[in-house]
Design an enzyme around this catalytic site. Structure first.
Site, PDB file in Angstrom:
ATOM      1  N   GLY A  31      -1.687   2.261  -6.986  1.00 30.11           N
ATOM      2  CA  GLY A  31      -2.489   2.449  -8.195  1.00 30.11           C
ATOM      3  C   GLY A  31      -1.956   3.588  -9.045  1.00 30.11           C
ATOM      4  O   GLY A  31      -1.939   3.509 -10.285  1.00 30.11           O
ATOM      5  N   CYS A  81      -4.937   6.038  -4.235  1.00 27.21           N
ATOM      6  CA  CYS A  81      -4.265   4.746  -4.131  1.00 27.21           C
ATOM      7  C   CYS A  81      -2.835   4.935  -4.622  1.00 27.21           C
ATOM      8  O   CYS A  81      -2.622   5.217  -5.813  1.00 27.21           O
ATOM      9  CB  CYS A  81      -4.984   3.686  -4.970  1.00 27.21           C
ATOM     10  N   CYS A 126       0.871  -1.186   0.000  1.00 21.57           N
ATOM     11  CA  CYS A 126       0.000   0.000   0.000  1.00 21.57           C
ATOM     12  C   CYS A 126       0.902   1.227   0.000  1.00 21.57           C
ATOM     13  O   CYS A 126       1.604   1.491   0.977  1.00 21.57           O
ATOM     14  CB  CYS A 126      -0.920   0.007   1.215  1.00 21.57           C
ATOM     15  N   HIS A 181      -2.466  -4.850 -10.342  1.00 22.37           N
ATOM     16  CA  HIS A 181      -3.273  -3.745 -10.849  1.00 22.37           C
ATOM     17  C   HIS A 181      -3.690  -4.002 -12.290  1.00 22.37           C
ATOM     18  O   HIS A 181      -2.910  -4.552 -13.074  1.00 22.37           O
ATOM     19  CB  HIS A 181      -2.494  -2.425 -10.788  1.00 22.37           C
ATOM     20  N   GLU A 219     -10.257  -0.372  -5.194  1.00 23.61           N
ATOM     21  CA  GLU A 219      -9.235  -1.191  -4.548  1.00 23.61           C
ATOM     22  C   GLU A 219      -9.776  -2.537  -4.091  1.00 23.61           C
ATOM     23  O   GLU A 219     -10.890  -2.646  -3.585  1.00 23.61           O
ATOM     24  CB  GLU A 219      -8.645  -0.448  -3.344  1.00 23.61           C
TER      25      GLU A 219
END
Length: 292
Positions: free
Chosen positions: A238, A235, A91, A177, A226
């Site tokens: 992301g 994110c 994260c 992703h 997410e």
């Protein structure tokens, strides 16, 4: 708080426990951060879900657990649990909050720290202006390492969801992703397509679904649905994945300004096997205790 906090799985009458926490956010992507260095923290999935519950608990997108390092050459171990209670690999917004947390809690005085995660070691650094830069490591394109089921290594792949064919680029940034380019981020089908992409069978560990609008060669807008949390205000991984996908597809040039609903990130990537560098803010909201 120097007590011991442990889970009570298997007991008929579990002991109630008081848990200290810090609420933080990175561009609105919010976290409950727990100190597992000075106290032992073992929580069941239902307790993690309670902490994340915005009505019955504290409320957050993810729970971050700071622990002592388990391997030589690193400073801390960093664990991430989504709002659904499941543990995930990485994260980016949380990594920035991690750095501010260990500094504010007096756990380290280092500006740059080496942090062990489920997906490998990352190197975040606290900058002079208070922002945090995170070396997120090199992106992964090989389908089997993302993981993503594919019979070829094409950069743009067709993903069939319901009655639609969606063009995505699969990228690994320590977590999986699927990035697609859209004409207008505000009209993007995030709520409809997001859950379908997240649980698509070609992503055996589920996936974060990114929707990217290219503004110019150095700027994009981004929304991310997410895995295990739904759409968040920002994110970090992301943003890294979207920029990598855009540069690899010839749409962008480094560095890239990423506009999320929670604010701005700066992402730099030199290509090939170079690491992705993410810079952005990390904010402490409040400290408290909760009884479980």
């Amino acid at each position: 708080y120097n007590g011991q906090v442990t889970a009570c799985a298997g007991r008929k009458s579990p002991t109630r426990m008081r848990l200290t926490f810090v609420k933080m956010h990175g561009l609105g992507n919010d976290f409950v951060v727990l100190d597992g260095v000075r106290q032992s923290v073992e929580l069941r999935e239902e307790q993690l879900r309670l902490l994340a519950d915005r009505h019955l608990g504290i409320g957050c997108d993810q729970i971050l657990l700071v622990e002592r390092a388990r391997q030589p050459g690193v400073d801390f171990r960093y664990r991430i649990f989504n709002a659904d209670g499941g543990e995930v690999e990485q994260c980016g917004n949380g990594a920035r909050c991690f750095v501010r947390f260990v500094h504010e809690q007096g756990l380290t005085a280092k500006r740059a720290i080496r942090v062990e995660t489920m997906s490998g070691v990352i190197v975040p650094r606290l900058e002079d202006d208070g922002t945090v830069t995170v070396d997120m490591g090199a992106p992964v394109f090989a389908p089997e390492r993302i993981p993503f089921t594919s019979d070829n290594d094409e950069l743009v792949q067709t993903l069939r969801i319901a009655d639609e064919a969606v063009a995505i680029t699969a990228i690994g940034m320590g977590n999986p992703h699927a990035v697609q380019v859209v004409a207008d981020i505000d009209a993007a089908p995030v709520e409809r397509q997001g859950p379908l992409i997240e649980s698509h069978p070609r992503f055996p560990r589920r996936v974060n679904a990114g929707f990217m609008q290219v503004l110019d060669r150095h700027a994009i807008r981004l929304r991310v649905f997410e895995r295990g949390a739904g759409e968040t205000l920002a994110c970090g991984t992301g943003a890294c994945a979207a920029v990598v996908a855009g540069i690899a597809r010839g749409l962008l040039d480094s560095p890239v300004r990423v506009e999320t609903r929670g604010g701005m990130l700066s992402i730099a990537w030199a290509g090939q096997d170079a690491p992705v560098l993410m810079t952005g803010p990390a904010v402490t909201v409040f400290k408290g205790e909760i009884e479980l």
